[in-house]
Design a protein around this motif. Structure first.
Motif, PDB file in Angstrom:
ATOM      1  N   ALA A 117       0.865  -1.011   0.266  1.00  0.00           N
ATOM      2  CA  ALA A 117      -0.027   0.009  -0.001  1.00  0.00           C
ATOM      3  C   ALA A 117       0.819   1.220   0.087  1.00  0.00           C
ATOM      4  N   THR A 118       0.318   2.266  -0.776  1.00  0.00           N
ATOM      5  CA  THR A 118       0.991   3.741  -0.827  1.00  0.00           C
ATOM      6  C   THR A 118       0.464   4.361   0.140  1.00  0.00           C
ATOM      7  N   SER A 119      -0.382   4.147   0.993  1.00  0.00           N
ATOM      8  CA  SER A 119      -0.917   5.019   1.997  1.00  0.00           C
ATOM      9  C   SER A 119      -1.349   3.843   3.044  1.00  0.00           C
ATOM     10  N   SER A 120      -1.754   4.408   4.425  1.00  0.00           N
ATOM     11  CA  SER A 120      -2.386   3.396   5.473  1.00  0.00           C
ATOM     12  C   SER A 120      -3.569   3.220   5.142  1.00  0.00           C
ATOM     13  N   GLY A 121      -3.998   1.844   4.973  1.00  0.00           N
ATOM     14  CA  GLY A 121      -5.216   1.415   4.157  1.00  0.00           C
ATOM     15  C   GLY A 121      -5.518   1.576   3.019  1.00  0.00           C
ATOM     16  N   GLY A 122      -4.768   2.133   2.298  1.00  0.00           N
ATOM     17  CA  GLY A 122      -4.830   2.402   0.684  1.00  0.00           C
ATOM     18  C   GLY A 122      -4.356   1.286   0.107  1.00  0.00           C
ATOM     19  N   ALA A 123      -4.490   1.292  -1.228  1.00  0.00           N
ATOM     20  CA  ALA A 123      -4.558   0.598  -2.393  1.00  0.00           C
ATOM     21  C   ALA A 123      -2.978  -0.005  -2.331  1.00  0.00           C
ATOM     22  N   ALA A 124      -2.772  -1.075  -2.944  1.00  0.00           N
ATOM     23  CA  ALA A 124      -1.306  -1.549  -3.217  1.00  0.00           C
ATOM     24  C   ALA A 124      -0.728  -1.138  -4.436  1.00  0.00           C
TER      25      ALA A 124
END
Length: 236
Positions: A139-146
């Protein structure tokens, strides 16, 4: 990399840039049989991959594939290898306790450069302030998409005191931390099992952290030097 809380910070691993697989030929990722990536790893022998036990503890070898030589997950470059066996550290119970180390044996030797392990003699690689590099497709942000592409980010190794101040569970024998005090750059979910590298050696395995790239909460990695002998025994 499990987060102990949900949250979001940053927009782009977090704060990273695209990496070329030709620069890091030992960087691999793990998928299920449908091809969905769930963790990272490092090729440490032609047919052996080091990852995190929390990635593999409840998975059968037949349910895991290792993708090597491919920086774009939507591409077809490289090799997709089957896994013939998985060794999880026998003392592993939880990533919050330690021993978050696994070794996957592949069905073939891969034609890629391997990554040497840090050993107990490599104390200098763990000194606070040392620049380390973490790689992954997570992920590129916490809880974000891979991420579709392999990403890299440089983060300083933090002192044991700093990490213990952030996490009551920190165990300096089993773990090492890396990150900036102000946050912004870190590994994240899906990067678990991936490599933390200093001077061309694997010093850490992406393990856990509070959120991703949060100020005051560095990423926590399994300390490879502690487990080097255990890993080496699996390499035959």
């Amino acid at each position: 990399m499990p987060g102990t809380e949900a949250g979001d910070v940053g927009t782009r691993i977090v704060g990273g840039t695209r990496a070329s697989i030709s620069d890091y030929p030992w960087a691999v990722y793990l998928t299920n049989t449908a091809g969905s990536q769930f963790c990272g790893g490092a090729l440490v022998a032609p047919n052996k991959v080091v990852s995190a036990a929390h990635c593999t503890i409840n998975r059968s070898a037949s349910a895991v594939r290792v993708v090597a030589g491919r920086e774009d997950k939507n591409g077809t470059a490289g090799v997709v290898a089957s896994v013939t066996s998985i060794w999880n550290h026998p003392d592993y119970r939880s990533y919050l306790i330690g021993e978050d180390v696994s070794v996957l044996t592949l069905d073939r030797d891969l034609p890629y450069e391997t990554l040497p392990l840090a050993t107990p003699a490599d104390t200098a690689l763990y000194e606070a302030g040392t620049t380390s590099k973490v790689l992954g497709w997570g992920a590129t942000s916490s809880g974000g998409a891979a991420s579709r592409y392999l990403l890299e980010v440089d983060v300083p190794v933090t002192s044991d005191a700093t990490c213990a101040g952030a996490y009551s569970q920190y165990n300096s024998t089993a773990m090492v931390c890396a990150g900036f005090p102000e946050g912004g750059y870190d590994a994240c979910q899906g990067d678990s099992g991936g490599p933390l590298v200093v001077d061309g050696k694997l010093i850490g395995i992406v393990s856990w952290g509070n959120g991703c790239a949060w100020a005051g909460y560095p990423g926590v990695y399994a300390r490879v030097s502690t487990y080097a002998a255990d890993i080496q025994a699996q390499l035959g």
